[in-house]
Motif scaffolding. Structure first.
Motif, PDB file in Angstrom:
ATOM      1  N   ARG A  34     -98.174 -13.326 -47.809  1.00 58.06           N
ATOM      2  CA  ARG A  34     -99.106 -13.294 -46.681  1.00 58.06           C
ATOM      3  C   ARG A  34     -98.402 -13.247 -45.337  1.00 58.06           C
ATOM      4  O   ARG A  34     -98.910 -12.658 -44.387  1.00 58.06           O
ATOM      5  CB  ARG A  34    -100.009 -14.519 -46.722  1.00 58.06           C
ATOM      6  CG  ARG A  34    -101.011 -14.474 -47.830  1.00 58.06           C
ATOM      7  CD  ARG A  34    -101.900 -15.691 -47.787  1.00 58.06           C
ATOM      8  NE  ARG A  34    -102.816 -15.675 -48.917  1.00 58.06           N
ATOM      9  CZ  ARG A  34    -103.352 -16.750 -49.444  1.00 58.06           C
ATOM     10  NH1 ARG A  34    -103.085 -17.940 -48.931  1.00 58.06           N
ATOM     11  NH2 ARG A  34    -104.156 -16.651 -50.473  1.00 58.06           N
ATOM     12  N   HIS A  36     -94.925 -12.421 -44.673  1.00 60.44           N
ATOM     13  CA  HIS A  36     -93.878 -11.409 -44.492  1.00 60.44           C
ATOM     14  C   HIS A  36     -94.515 -10.028 -44.585  1.00 60.44           C
ATOM     15  O   HIS A  36     -94.822  -9.531 -45.662  1.00 60.44           O
ATOM     16  CB  HIS A  36     -92.757 -11.594 -45.514  1.00 60.44           C
ATOM     17  CG  HIS A  36     -91.919 -12.795 -45.221  1.00 60.44           C
ATOM     18  ND1 HIS A  36     -90.691 -12.709 -44.616  1.00 60.44           N
ATOM     19  CD2 HIS A  36     -92.152 -14.110 -45.420  1.00 60.44           C
ATOM     20  CE1 HIS A  36     -90.195 -13.918 -44.459  1.00 60.44           C
ATOM     21  NE2 HIS A  36     -91.067 -14.795 -44.944  1.00 60.44           N
ATOM     22  N   GLN A  37     -94.725  -9.441 -43.418  1.00 60.80           N
ATOM     23  CA  GLN A  37     -95.368  -8.141 -43.274  1.00 60.80           C
ATOM     24  C   GLN A  37     -94.508  -7.262 -42.374  1.00 60.80           C
ATOM     25  O   GLN A  37     -93.739  -7.771 -41.564  1.00 60.80           O
ATOM     26  CB  GLN A  37     -96.754  -8.305 -42.640  1.00 60.80           C
ATOM     27  CG  GLN A  37     -97.700  -9.182 -43.440  1.00 60.80           C
ATOM     28  CD  GLN A  37     -98.128  -8.531 -44.727  1.00 60.80           C
ATOM     29  OE1 GLN A  37     -98.293  -7.305 -44.795  1.00 60.80           O
ATOM     30  NE2 GLN A  37     -98.284  -9.324 -45.774  1.00 60.80           N
ATOM     31  N   CYS A  62     -89.271  -6.784 -40.926  1.00 65.65           N
ATOM     32  CA  CYS A  62     -90.265  -7.805 -41.237  1.00 65.65           C
ATOM     33  C   CYS A  62     -90.616  -8.565 -39.957  1.00 65.65           C
ATOM     34  O   CYS A  62     -89.732  -8.984 -39.212  1.00 65.65           O
ATOM     35  CB  CYS A  62     -89.720  -8.752 -42.300  1.00 65.65           C
ATOM     36  SG  CYS A  62     -90.870 -10.077 -42.728  1.00 65.65           S
ATOM     37  N   TRP A  69     -87.163  -3.978 -43.733  1.00 70.84           N
ATOM     38  CA  TRP A  69     -88.352  -3.987 -44.570  1.00 70.84           C
ATOM     39  C   TRP A  69     -88.163  -3.111 -45.792  1.00 70.84           C
ATOM     40  O   TRP A  69     -87.635  -2.032 -45.665  1.00 70.84           O
ATOM     41  CB  TRP A  69     -89.554  -3.497 -43.760  1.00 70.84           C
ATOM     42  CG  TRP A  69     -90.794  -3.536 -44.546  1.00 70.84           C
ATOM     43  CD1 TRP A  69     -91.438  -2.483 -45.115  1.00 70.84           C
ATOM     44  CD2 TRP A  69     -91.527  -4.707 -44.883  1.00 70.84           C
ATOM     45  NE1 TRP A  69     -92.532  -2.926 -45.776  1.00 70.84           N
ATOM     46  CE2 TRP A  69     -92.608  -4.281 -45.657  1.00 70.84           C
ATOM     47  CE3 TRP A  69     -91.359  -6.059 -44.629  1.00 70.84           C
ATOM     48  CZ2 TRP A  69     -93.543  -5.169 -46.168  1.00 70.84           C
ATOM     49  CZ3 TRP A  69     -92.284  -6.939 -45.131  1.00 70.84           C
ATOM     50  CH2 TRP A  69     -93.362  -6.499 -45.897  1.00 70.84           C
TER      51      TRP A  69
END
Length: 95
Positions: A34, A36-37, A62, A69
Motif C-alpha cells: 500500500r 510503496h508506489q 518509489c 521502481w
C-alpha cells in the motif's frame, strides 16, 4: 502451537533479519504494497550507442523509499504474498 503463530527468521528488505510470525509478515507485506508506489509515470530515455542498436529505459522511483521502481520492499511484499497464495492453493490438494 498453530503454524500462523510460530515465528521464524526472515530477511525483510529495509529492515533486515526479523523473527516474526506469519501474521506479522503478512501484515507487513500488505502495508508495503500500500505504501510503496511509483512517484509518477516512468520517464523514458532513449539512447543510441551504436548505429544499429537502441537502448530504451524507463526510469521511475518509489515515492516511499526513493529507490528505483519497483523497489526491493515491494518486490519482497509481492513475493511473500504470492508464496502465501500458492501455499494456500496447495494445502487442500491430496494428489
Amino acid at each position: 502451537m498453530p503454524l500462523a503463530r510460530e515465528s521464524f527468521p526472515v530477511h525483510v528488505p529495509g529492515i533486515g533479519p526479523v523473527s516474526w510470525s506469519r501474521d506479522q509478515l503478512n501484515a507487513h507485506a500488505v502495508l508495503m504494497g500500500r505504501t510503496h508506489q511509483p512517484d509518477g509515470p516512468p520517464v523514458t530515455i532513449r539512447g543510441r550507442w551504436h548505429p544499429f542498436s537502441r537502448g530504451v529505459r524507463q526510469l521511475s522511483c518509489c515515492a516511499a523509499c526513493a529507490l528505483d521502481w519497483p523497489c526491493p520492499e515491494l518486490r519482497w511484499a509481492e513475493s511473500w504474498l504470492g508464496t502465501k497464495r500458492r501455499f494456500r492453493r496447495g494445502v487442500g490438494r491430496h494428489d
